[in-house]
Motif scaffolding. Structure first.
Motif: not given
Length: 399
Positions: A36, A41, A43-44, A47-48, A51, A116
């Protein structure tokens, strides 16, 4: 005179320390896992990728997710534009001409990826995944130059780079042409033939349709290839591609080569130093091209960025190979790798001690350290690769 020399030495040492400090400051958040702090953005985004299974796919020396983050890290430390860094993070998301991972389906996933990373980054990601990268970068560019030619063209381009600025008050195209005839411009003629101002048209790797790749995007893909190779190439690929001479020209296809091979560092530094040299030629050609347009344009439009040529993409110069101006010798690379390997595991303790023994009984650790220092001193640009730290590739001459 002594005081001047002392001051020069002190300034050089201070500059080296500042360079190292900036490098450490750039890398520290990655080392600490503070994503972070790099980008709120990030980390997300990681994460995408996690996932959709990027962490479950094997890739060279780790997972595909680790490789994607590695490339992002290298580009970020090199101060590349955000869209370019994000392209590195998602660079094979649709699969590409090298790997068939296809984490995101190109027919249905583009909107998802775009949501994204944004339009600019997604466009680069998609282009990266549909162009024939091997032929674009190697067959159509790199293999058209000899090492000596690249060295000469780097010298010529440095001279040429200053020439248009001398005509900044002139709107006379004839005057510019006259100045060009007085300077070494052969490097431009060749580069313009290989990579015209309006870009290169290649075939889509799946549909066969024409795909236009601007000259700046070609440069971005060259820079990404430098980062990509430095992160994942080892001795295994040398055996796989029959890279005996260290030039990495993909002469063989030894399908019997087994991962991870003997574990030796890879012989890829000569290749990516040549890629870096071509990158520099494109950067300099783009600077001259834009300057000439400003000089010859009779209207204010000459000062505007031409987005059809992707002039909104900033071409930063990575801090590698003396700012991408050194073409490394393949034989020197091979010698450095072998010297390192000998120091690490190829020479007996007694043989090492014999090399450095001054009569006081050097121990094994001291002897090994002397051999490794010798490798660094004789081949400063190679030691990062031989020690297996390619992901942090930078100019070793500064530290």
């Amino acid at each position: 005179m002594p005081s001047s020399s002392l001051r020069s030495s002190s300034e050089s040492e201070s500059s080296s320390q500042e360079y190292l400090q900036r490098l450490l400051d750039s890398g520290r958040p990655f080392l600490r896992g503070e994503l972070e702090a790099i980008d709120e953005n990030l980390p997300s985004l990681v994460g995408v990728l996690r996932s959709v299974g990027a962490g479950e796919c094997w890739h060279k020396h780790g997972t595909f997710l680790e490789h994607l983050v590695d490339i992002y890290r290298i580009l970020k430390i090199w101060k590349a534009q955000d869209s370019v860094c994000l392209c590195g993070l998602f660079h094979s998301a649709y699969s590409n001409s090298y790997v068939n991972l296809a984490i995101f389906d190109p027919s249905t996933g583009r909107e998802v990826v775009r949501s994204h990373v944004g339009d600019a980054a997604e466009r680069l990601i998609h282009l990266f995944c549909v162009v024939p990268r091997q032929s674009l970068i190697h067959d159509d560019l790199l293999f058209h130059y000899t090492d000596s030619e690249l060295v000469e063209h780097l010298k010529q381009s440095e001279v040429s780079l200053a020439a248009p600025a001398t005509n900044s008050n002139s709107n006379n195209q004839d005057q510019i042409q006259e100045d060009h005839s007085a300077a070494p411009w052969s490097w431009r003629k060749k580069l313009q033939t290989l990579v015209p101002a309006n870009g290169i048209t290649v075939k889509h790797i799946k549909t066969g349709e024409d795909v236009l790749v601007s000259r700046r995007v070609v440069a971005v893909f060259l820079m990404m290839t430098i980062a990509d190779f430095s992160d994942q190439l080892f001795g295994f690929q040398d055996e796989l591609f029959d890279n005996i001479d260290g030039r990495l020209e993909f002469k063989g296809n030894n399908y019997a080569a087994l991962w991870p091979g003997d574990g030796k560092p890879g012989l890829w530094m000569n290749s990516i130093s040549r890629i870096a040299a071509i990158y520099t030629l494109i950067v300099r050609e783009e600077a001259i091209f834009v300057q000439e347009r400003k000089i010859t344009s009779a209207t204010a439009t000459g000062d505007k960025l031409d987005k059809s040529r992707d002039e909104d993409i900033e071409l930063v110069v990575p801090p590698v190979f003396d700012k991408c101006t050194r073409v490394l010798d393949a034989k020197e690379q091979l010698a450095a790798r072998d010297l390192y390997w000998e120091a690490v595991c190829g020479m007996s303790s007694s043989s090492k001690r014999e090399i450095v023994d001054d009569g006081r009984g050097a121990d094994d650790e001291e002897a090994t350290a002397v051999l490794l220092r010798s490798c660094v001193e004789r081949k400063p640009f190679y030691w990062g690769a031989t020690c297996g730290v390619g992901s942090g590739l930078f100019d070793k001459s500064k530290v």
